[in-house]
Motif scaffolding. Structure first.
Motif, PDB file in Angstrom:
ATOM      1  N   LEU A 464     -46.539  43.753  36.390  1.00 58.71           N
ATOM      2  CA  LEU A 464     -47.495  44.079  37.457  1.00 58.71           C
ATOM      3  C   LEU A 464     -46.820  44.152  38.814  1.00 58.71           C
ATOM      4  O   LEU A 464     -47.298  44.847  39.717  1.00 58.71           O
ATOM      5  N   ILE A 465     -45.695  43.453  38.966  1.00 58.02           N
ATOM      6  CA  ILE A 465     -44.977  43.474  40.245  1.00 58.02           C
ATOM      7  C   ILE A 465     -43.632  44.202  40.108  1.00 58.02           C
ATOM      8  O   ILE A 465     -42.704  43.984  40.872  1.00 58.02           O
ATOM      9  N   GLY A 466     -43.548  45.081  39.094  1.00 58.59           N
ATOM     10  CA  GLY A 466     -42.375  45.947  38.966  1.00 58.59           C
ATOM     11  C   GLY A 466     -41.142  45.304  38.417  1.00 58.59           C
ATOM     12  O   GLY A 466     -40.024  45.781  38.643  1.00 58.59           O
ATOM     13  N   GLN A 467     -41.314  44.198  37.678  1.00 60.73           N
ATOM     14  CA  GLN A 467     -40.189  43.558  37.008  1.00 60.73           C
ATOM     15  C   GLN A 467     -40.451  43.648  35.505  1.00 60.73           C
ATOM     16  O   GLN A 467     -40.987  44.641  35.053  1.00 60.73           O
ATOM     17  N   GLY A 468     -40.071  42.653  34.732  1.00 61.09           N
ATOM     18  CA  GLY A 468     -40.284  42.744  33.295  1.00 61.09           C
ATOM     19  C   GLY A 468     -39.551  43.940  32.720  1.00 61.09           C
ATOM     20  O   GLY A 468     -38.386  44.178  33.028  1.00 61.09           O
ATOM     21  N   GLY A 469     -40.229  44.721  31.895  1.00 60.55           N
ATOM     22  CA  GLY A 469     -39.587  45.874  31.260  1.00 60.55           C
ATOM     23  C   GLY A 469     -39.820  47.193  31.967  1.00 60.55           C
ATOM     24  O   GLY A 469     -39.386  48.238  31.486  1.00 60.55           O
ATOM     25  N   VAL A 470     -40.468  47.184  33.130  1.00 60.72           N
ATOM     26  CA  VAL A 470     -40.746  48.426  33.851  1.00 60.72           C
ATOM     27  C   VAL A 470     -39.442  49.008  34.393  1.00 60.72           C
ATOM     28  O   VAL A 470     -38.632  48.299  34.986  1.00 60.72           O
ATOM     29  N   ARG A 471     -39.235  50.318  34.201  1.00 56.74           N
ATOM     30  CA  ARG A 471     -38.037  50.994  34.678  1.00 56.74           C
ATOM     31  C   ARG A 471     -38.404  52.320  35.330  1.00 56.74           C
ATOM     32  O   ARG A 471     -39.170  53.110  34.755  1.00 56.74           O
ATOM     33  N   MET A 472     -37.857  52.568  36.515  1.00 59.49           N
ATOM     34  CA  MET A 472     -38.162  53.778  37.278  1.00 59.49           C
ATOM     35  C   MET A 472     -36.913  54.273  38.001  1.00 59.49           C
ATOM     36  O   MET A 472     -35.869  53.620  38.000  1.00 59.49           O
ATOM     37  N   ASN A 473     -37.047  55.419  38.661  1.00 62.42           N
ATOM     38  CA  ASN A 473     -36.022  55.957  39.542  1.00 62.42           C
ATOM     39  C   ASN A 473     -36.713  56.590  40.744  1.00 62.42           C
ATOM     40  O   ASN A 473     -37.957  56.667  40.785  1.00 62.42           O
ATOM     41  N   PRO A 474     -35.977  57.035  41.751  1.00 63.50           N
ATOM     42  CA  PRO A 474     -36.619  57.625  42.932  1.00 63.50           C
ATOM     43  C   PRO A 474     -37.522  58.823  42.618  1.00 63.50           C
ATOM     44  O   PRO A 474     -38.546  59.012  43.281  1.00 63.50           O
ATOM     45  N   LEU A 475     -37.168  59.630  41.616  1.00 64.35           N
ATOM     46  CA  LEU A 475     -38.032  60.751  41.239  1.00 64.35           C
ATOM     47  C   LEU A 475     -39.395  60.238  40.785  1.00 64.35           C
ATOM     48  O   LEU A 475     -40.440  60.765  41.185  1.00 64.35           O
ATOM     49  N   ASN A 476     -39.401  59.212  39.943  1.00 62.39           N
ATOM     50  CA  ASN A 476     -40.652  58.644  39.450  1.00 62.39           C
ATOM     51  C   ASN A 476     -41.486  58.064  40.581  1.00 62.39           C
ATOM     52  O   ASN A 476     -42.695  58.301  40.665  1.00 62.39           O
ATOM     53  N   MET A 477     -40.848  57.298  41.465  1.00 62.10           N
ATOM     54  CA  MET A 477     -41.615  56.619  42.516  1.00 62.10           C
ATOM     55  C   MET A 477     -42.037  57.577  43.623  1.00 62.10           C
ATOM     56  O   MET A 477     -43.067  57.354  44.275  1.00 62.10           O
TER      57      MET A 477
END
Length: 597
Positions: A464-477
């Motif tokens: 929920l706070i962007g840790q754990g298994g969440v993965r992104m990059n600048p394109l996604n965000m």
């Protein structure tokens, strides 16, 4: 009667004449290189004379070179000695340059893979007359310069490059060998099966142009080098060009479908991608023997914004940024601090930290677990699933609202709601509303579409706070900010789908107008009264932002994140090990929003 000793006859093969530091093989004079302080040059080509190296057989172990018996000795252990490194490296380079793939491969710790690659070097790459000049040893590593000739159907050109090898000790018998990896042959060979191939290029060259028709080149925009390679691979034939004759790096997985090639996993991430085995790096041209005729390919890039992105990332270490047009999804700019390295902007797989709270907030708003101005808990600590979560600097907001919690990026305000959610709630929200983690984006070159895996207990709460298994990059965000601004997900792209009739990804559902309006209000308040004030100051009224920082194991400072929109622009940036997002990534995004008008 005295003890009988078994004599071991040692033979040597003449190297030729050594005078004034120069080595001669036959009548050929060689230029010396320096290898750990010892003059050494390896020259080989077809028909060159083989020679034995003083100080050993070239294997790095002490065995009789004539097959005679030697006294048994304990198996050597520990790092290779300087002498072993010199001997092993010289023997390997000699055999390689002489074209003896079997002998060179036998001096590595992966004989089968090395022999296949060395054979391909000559037969597929058409590389001959190879000269390998060792440099100064550093521990077990030996850099070297390679000069060779690419010859194909009557055309030839010289090629020069630098590489290095590492000498290792095999545990089983103590023998020193070259630690085999494809990059020994050429630094652009990244993985097992990558090859150097000379011939008619499978993909015609392209002349990529920006949205205004100006040509895009790696010389002018360094971060677009790998992007342009990817565009050529996918659109070279469609753009109408004619292939030339080239020496190219052909990737091991180039036979995979073009769609499967558009997802990857960043080596920088501790997480995983669903398509980690998919092709993530396009083929690359190293040398052109005869040029082809390029076809023109129009992209969505903005020359001015791309130039600004290159400037901003060049000022920093490990920064990446993307700019989108929310109304259409067009990618206007993308850049990385290391322009020739991994394309983190499109393919990174990193925890996004608190920028993920935009997605989490949309879910809480839809489920009526939060309201912009409703009371919302923000204690110093919150425990869930056995983990104790806290806010930055352990702050708390007493009797505060969700608006205040979002603007100050209160972690516990989100963790406190975990007990009211299903394990897959955030995953569904990310996929169904923001188009993330569905592995169906087709932007025109390889990209990673984000990942929000279903998790439980503490890991679910951390997501929920962007840790754990969440993965992104600048394109996604950047796409997340664009979705908030426009109210609906529009898949980012840099080549119009009209060119190849591909279908852009869509999200299964659209957030309600009320939810979109609430998110814009939260992001705007954060930009004028929260953690994003400094980067967003003076950018007008039609804007919003969210900061983030993501902790990474064994990293002193967190990765700094920032995502924002202004008018019909949306941008996101990450500065790895940058610290707070507002201080590190925020100025990068600010510069992009200002450059776009």
């Amino acid at each position: 009667m005295g003890k009988r000793r078994r004599a071991t006859e040692r033979k040597s093969v003449g190297v030729g004449n050594v005078r004034n530091g120069n080595m001669r093989i036959g009548n050929t004079k060689l230029h010396p290189g320096v290898l750990g302080g010892v003059a050494a040059v390896v020259l080989c080509g077809v028909g060159a004379t083989a020679f034995a190296l003083s100080g050993g057989s070239g294997s790095g172990s002490g065995s009789g070179g004539d097959g005679s018996t030697v006294d048994e000795k304990p198996v050597a252990s520990g790092p290779p000695t300087a002498a072993e490194v010199r001997t092993t490296a010289r023997a390997f380079l000699t055999a390689w340059a002489e074209g003896d793939a079997a002998r060179a491969a036998a001096l590595t710790d992966d004989r089968a893979a090395a022999e296949k690659a060395l054979t391909s070097y000559r037969e597929d790459g058409h590389l001959t007359k190879t000269v390998l000049t060792p440099g100064k040893r550093s521990g077990a590593e030996v850099p070297f310069k390679a000069t060779t000739t690419v010859s194909y159907k009557g055309k030839s050109k010289p090629l020069a490059y630098e590489s290095e090898l590492t000498v290792v000790r095999r545990k089983s018998d103590g023998r020193t060998l070259v630690g085999w990896r494809p990059s020994v042959l050429h630094p652009e060979l990244k993985q097992r099966g990558d090859r150097l191939v000379t011939g008619e290029a499978g993909d015609p060259p392209i002349k990529a142009v920006d949205r205004d028709g100006a040509e895009l080149t790696p010389a002018k925009y360094p971060s677009l080098g790998t992007v342009l390679d990817g565009l050529r691979e996918k659109y070279g034939k469609k753009a109408g060009g004619k292939a030339g004759v080239e020496l190219r790096v052909v990737r091991a997985d180039s036979s995979k479908s073009s769609k499967s090639s558009e997802s990857s996993e960043s080596s920088e991430s501790s997480g995983s991608s669903k398509k980690a085995d998919a092709k993530s790096t396009p083929d690359k041209t190293l040398l052109t023997l005869s040029p082809g005729t390029p076809g023109t390919l129009k992209t969505t890039f903005s020359g001015s914004l791309q130039a600004a992105a290159e400037r901003e990332t060049a000022k920093r270490q490990r920064a990446s940024v993307v700019v989108l047009k929310p109304s259409t999804g067009e990618i206007l700019a993308a850049a990385n601090s290391n322009p020739t390295g991994f394309n983190t902007a499109f393919q990174g797989s990193l925890a996004p930290g608190s920028t993920m709270k935009v997605v989490s907030s949309s879910m809480l708003l839809e489920k009526k677990l939060a309201g912009v101005d409703k009371k919302h808990p923000c204690p110093k600590y919150e425990t869930y699933g056995g983990w104790k979560f806290q806010n930055d600097d352990k702050f708390q907001i007493k009797n505060g609202t969700f608006r205040a919690s979002f603007a100050r990026s209160c972690n516990t305000a989100f963790i406190s709601q975990a007990k009211k959610l299903d394990d897959d709630s955030l995953t569904k929200q990310a996929q169904e509303v923001f188009g993330l983690g569905r592995d169906d984006w087709s932007i025109g070159v390889p990209s990673f579409d984000g990942a929000v895996p279903v998790q439980s207990d503490a890991q679910m709460a951390a997501s929920l706070i962007g840790q754990g298994g969440v993965r992104m990059n600048p394109l996604n965000m950047a796409s997340v900010a664009a979705t908030v601004k426009s109210g609906t997900f529009k898949q980012p792209y840099l080549v119009s789908p009209d060119i190849d009739d591909r279908t852009l990804a869509t999200a299964p559902r659209k957030m309600s107008g009320a939810t979109a309006a609430a998110l814009r209000e939260l992001m705007h308040y954060t930009a004028v009264a929260g953690t994003a004030v400094k980067p967003m100051q003076g950018l007008g009224s039609d804007m919003g932002a969210k900061t983030g920082s993501a902790e990474v194991d064994n990293q002193k400072k967190p990765n700094g994140w920032f995502t924002a929109y202004r008018g019909d622009l949306a941008s996101a940036a990450v500065v790895q090990q940058g610290g707070h997002g507002g201080d590190s990534a925020g100025p990068v995004v600010r510069a992009m929003l200002r450059a776009g008008g």
